[in-house]
Structure formats: C-alpha cells, structure tokens
Design a protein around this motif. Structure first.
Motif, short mmCIF file in Angstrom:
data_model
loop_
_atom_site.label_atom_id
_atom_site.label_comp_id
_atom_site.label_asym_id
_atom_site.label_seq_id
_atom_site.Cartn_x
_atom_site.Cartn_y
_atom_site.Cartn_z
N GLU A 163 44.41 43.25 41.45
CA GLU A 163 44.55 43.54 40.03
C GLU A 163 46.01 43.46 39.60
O GLU A 163 46.34 42.99 38.51
CB GLU A 163 43.95 44.91 39.71
CG GLU A 163 42.44 44.84 39.55
CD GLU A 163 41.74 46.15 39.84
OE1 GLU A 163 42.37 47.21 39.68
OE2 GLU A 163 40.56 46.10 40.24
N LYS A 164 46.88 43.94 40.49
CA LYS A 164 48.30 43.93 40.16
C LYS A 164 48.82 42.50 39.98
O LYS A 164 49.67 42.23 39.15
CB LYS A 164 49.09 44.66 41.25
CG LYS A 164 50.43 45.15 40.77
CD LYS A 164 51.07 46.05 41.78
CE LYS A 164 51.47 45.26 43.01
NZ LYS A 164 52.77 45.64 43.55
N ASN A 165 48.29 41.60 40.81
CA ASN A 165 48.70 40.19 40.72
C ASN A 165 47.96 39.44 39.62
O ASN A 165 48.12 38.24 39.48
CB ASN A 165 48.43 39.49 42.05
CG ASN A 165 49.44 39.88 43.10
OD1 ASN A 165 50.57 39.46 43.05
ND2 ASN A 165 49.03 40.71 44.03
N ARG A 166 47.12 40.17 38.91
CA ARG A 166 46.28 39.58 37.87
C ARG A 166 45.43 38.43 38.40
O ARG A 166 45.15 37.46 37.71
CB ARG A 166 47.13 39.09 36.69
CG ARG A 166 47.89 40.23 36.03
CD ARG A 166 48.60 39.77 34.77
NE ARG A 166 49.60 40.74 34.36
CZ ARG A 166 49.32 41.91 33.80
NH1 ARG A 166 48.07 42.23 33.56
NH2 ARG A 166 50.28 42.74 33.47
N PHE A 167 45.05 38.54 39.65
CA PHE A 167 44.07 37.60 40.17
C PHE A 167 42.69 38.11 39.82
O PHE A 167 42.49 39.32 39.63
CB PHE A 167 44.14 37.53 41.70
CG PHE A 167 45.34 36.82 42.22
CD1 PHE A 167 45.79 35.64 41.63
CD2 PHE A 167 46.01 37.31 43.33
CE1 PHE A 167 46.90 34.99 42.13
CE2 PHE A 167 47.12 36.65 43.83
CZ PHE A 167 47.57 35.50 43.23
N THR A 168 41.75 37.21 39.72
CA THR A 168 40.36 37.64 39.68
C THR A 168 39.73 37.11 40.95
O THR A 168 40.34 36.32 41.68
CB THR A 168 39.63 37.07 38.46
OG1 THR A 168 39.79 35.66 38.47
CG2 THR A 168 40.19 37.65 37.17
N GLU A 203 34.59 38.94 34.77
CA GLU A 203 36.02 39.02 34.48
C GLU A 203 36.70 37.75 34.93
O GLU A 203 37.71 37.33 34.39
CB GLU A 203 36.65 40.21 35.20
CG GLU A 203 36.43 41.52 34.48
CD GLU A 203 36.84 42.70 35.33
OE1 GLU A 203 37.57 42.50 36.31
OE2 GLU A 203 36.43 43.81 35.00
N TYR A 238 43.56 46.92 44.46
CA TYR A 238 44.75 47.27 43.68
C TYR A 238 45.71 46.09 43.63
O TYR A 238 46.23 45.73 42.58
CB TYR A 238 45.43 48.50 44.28
CG TYR A 238 46.78 48.78 43.68
CD1 TYR A 238 46.88 49.39 42.43
CD2 TYR A 238 47.94 48.40 44.34
CE1 TYR A 238 48.13 49.61 41.86
CE2 TYR A 238 49.17 48.63 43.78
CZ TYR A 238 49.27 49.23 42.53
OH TYR A 238 50.49 49.44 41.97
#
Lengths: 237, 176
Positions: free
Chosen positions: A32-37, B167, A29
């Motif tokens: 994803e919130k930090n827009r890291f992959t 992704e 979570y």
C-alpha cells in the motif's frame, strides 16, 4: 510519524514493527505504501523493502517473531525464482507461478483482515450494548464449554506441577542405590534392574538406572540387555 | 392478558438470550412470525416511550439489550469486552472457515495464533470440537456478542476479496 520515502525508513518506523500482526500484514503495508495494487504488483521492490526492514529490526535488537524470518527466507527464494530464467517453464510450467501464490496468500489474508474489521464495526454486546444481568460474573457450571474445562485442567496442572516435582526430587538417592546394588551382588552374580527397586515408582527405577550406569562406569558391573525394551541385567565383573 | 405481553414477560425473565423455540413452547398456537411481530411491536412501544433498551434477535433467540447511546455510562459499571486485532482476525477465520484446525488459521494469517485462541476460548467466543486435529468453531455466544442470528448472516468473504481485486482495476479471477 511515518517517513514518506520508501527507501530510508527512520528508526521510529522499526519500533513500529511489532505492531504488525505478522509478515503478511507487513507485506500489505509495504504494498500500500508503494501504491502498488495486487495486479500491478512489482514483487521484487517489495521483497527488498521487506528484507531491509527485517534486517534493520534485527540490528536494532527488536525481537521479531520467527514467522517474519520464515517469510524472509520464502521471499528470498521467490525472488531467485523470478530473477533466474525458469528451466522448467517448458512442461508443467503453467502451474509454477510463485508470485501468484504469494498474491493469493495476500488476497486471502486481506479478506480476513477486512472481515475482522467488519466484525469489529458491528455493535458489540458488552461494548456497545449490554444485556440484562451484565454485572453478574459467575456462570453456571453447566453453561461452560469443553474449552473452558480444558483450560481449567491445564491451569490446575500448571499450578500443581511444581509441588509434584518437589516430592519426587528427594525420593531416590543414587549413593544409597549403589550401596544396595553392591550388597545384592555380594551373594549373586547378576540381578535384573527391575529387581533392584522396591517399589513400582518410576523415579526409583530412574535412580536404579543411574546407579547402574555409575557402577558400570566404575567397572564394578557390566550391563546386559538382549533387545530393545527387554530386561536390563547387572552382571558382577 | 395479551400474547404480546406474555412474550415480553418471557424474554424479560430470561438470563441471556432466550431461544425462539422456548418461546414457542411457552406460547401455544404462536408461530415464529407472530413472535417476530410481537417483538417489533414491543420495540416500537419502547422507542416511542423513550426507553433505554430494546429486544434484539441474535443466535436464534431474543434478549433485552441497552441502546447504544447508553454505552458510555454502562462502561463505568461493567467491564467491556476488548479483543485485540489478532484475536479478531482469528475469530474471523474461524467464523468464515470453521470448524477448522489451528494450522489452517495460522497459515491464513501467516503467524502463530496460540495466544489469541486462548483468549477467545476464555471469552467463550469459540470452542473446540474433539478429534484429530482439534477443530475450532464459533459458539452461540459469538452470535450473541456480534448480534448475528446465524453464521450465514455474515457478509460474503469473496466480497472482501473482490474489493481488493477491483482496486487493481481488474475483475476477479482474471490473471494479468
């Protein structure tokens, strides 16, 4: 509901914590919130946020599963590995990549989570489609699995355990046992603990043992045992 | 009397999924392909006449099930299956990795799975293989409930892993 900023989570976010299936779920979570992959993952900020949330949850008295704390300590260790210059990087250092280990864990978990969502998206029997005879509750005994049988045995054990304890609780009486041992030792110098009991009942033996300890404390007998698991003798002082 | 209608009668009479091998035993001379063809024909007839059910293949057998659009009405009569997210995760691990010990399930999920295992056992979606440690595996009931003919029908787990890697704009297996 959720705050857009990563740094300062509002308390309502914390109240959402128990909804995470576990520490890996929380980590995904945050990623994803930090827009890291996973490939451009900066582990340290994610670790900091994880620890921050765990800390907040604890300060708000939200009970966290032990695994969240276990993961927290693992992450602290991981972060220290990443920040400290690695001493062993010379030999065998190639294999030592804790951040990669965490990534692999997250990949494996996320794949399973996706797979479970995929399973759930299928048309399910008894949810989306119903077979004939759905309302029949009873199943044949023969169709039950070992698992169901073990569960039934456990249920019976759990249900009956209480009564078993009730019966045994009154089975021995230490004061009576002390008197019995004293009576035996009037004529004899020593007696084996096993000879004090009248039945083979384990609880009576426990009673005799407690009585023997009590008599030893009162300096009436001395307890002698030659080796592990060998006979215990009560000697009159 | 047509063989097709005999197959229909056999499946209709069965409680739960009727194994394909039982149908083959009861209908001498027919092969698995014939049975499949009859079932397809029957299903087409049901569909054309607007029936609320069809025959479905699952767990190497056949059974009558209601069409999905009737589910809202049927839910009032029957207790629908409800699985928590945790139980679904545990089920997915066992379906893909099983037979496997509890420890393997816990380590993939990062949490203890005891209560989910209990609930899945209760629903007979999984069972225990005796041994040390105990191994969990999915049952034929699992295949029936999820409409699968066998576990090999499940999508490849690597596919889900790769989605995640892609992704990131990086092909699988490459290290940054």
């Amino acid at each position: 509901m959720l705050p857009a900023e990563a740094e300062r989570p509002a308390p309502e976010f914390i109240l959402r914590l128990p909804e995470f299936e576990g520490p890996l779920d929380l980590l995904l979570y945050l990623i994803e919130k930090n827009r890291f992959t996973l490939e451009n993952l900066e582990v340290c900020p994610v670790i900091d946020q994880y620890l921050h949330y765990v800390e907040q949850a604890r300060s708000l008295d939200v009970s966290l599963a032990g695994e969240f704390l276990e993961m927290a300590s693992y992450l602290i260790w991981l972060k220290s590995c990443l920040l400290l210059p690695s001493a062993e990087s010379g030999e065998g250092g190639e294999d030592f990549n804790p951040a990669r280990e965490l990534k692999e864990m997250l990949i494996a978990y996320r794949a399973i989570r996706q797979a479970s969502l995929d399973l759930s998206a299928r048309p399910l029997l008894m949810r989306d489609k119903f077979p004939r005879g759905s309302s029949q509750q009873e199943r044949d005994v023969a169709s039950l699995s070992i698992g169901a049988l073990l569960q039934a045995v456990n249920a019976i054990r759990a249900r009956t355990r209480k009564y078993v304890m009730d019966v045994i609780a009154n089975r021995f009486d230490i004061q009576g046992m002390i008197e019995r041992i004293e009576a035996i030792l009037l004529n004899r110098r020593r007696v084996a603990l096993n000879d004090v009991v009248k039945t083979e009942e384990r609880m009576e033996l426990v009673g005799a043992f407690v009585a023997a300890l009590e008599l030893s404390k009162r300096c009436i007998v001395r307890l002698v045992q030659r080796g592990l698991f060998s006979t215990i003798y009560l000697m009159r002082r | 009397m047509h063989t097709r209608e005999i197959v229909e009668a056999l499946i209709f009479s069965a409680q739960g999924s009727l194994p394909e091998k039982d149908i083959l035993k009861a209908v001498p001379g027919a092969g698995p392909d014939d049975i499949e063809r009859y079932v397809t024909e029957l299903n087409r007839m049901y569909e054309e006449s607007g029936r609320s059910f069809r025959i479905e293949r699952a767990s190497s057998g056949y059974q009558y099930v209601t069409r999905e659009e009737y589910a809202p009405y049927l839910k009032a009569l029957h207790t629908p299956v409800r699985l928590s997210m945790a139980s679904l995760e545990v089920l997915a691990v066992i379906a893909y990795k099983g037979p496997c010990p509890k420890q393997a399930i816990d380590s993939i999920r990062g949490v203890d799975s005891t209560s989910s295992l209990k609930s899945l056992l209760k629903h007979q979606l999984i069972d225990i293989k005796n041994g040390k440690p105990l191994l969990y595996y999915t049952t034929s009931r699992f295949l029936e409930v999820f409409g699968l003919d066998s576990l090999s029908e499940l999508p490849d787990l690597r596919q889900f892993e790769e989605v995640f890697r892609e992704e990131a704009g990086n092909p699988a297996g490459e290290e940054g």
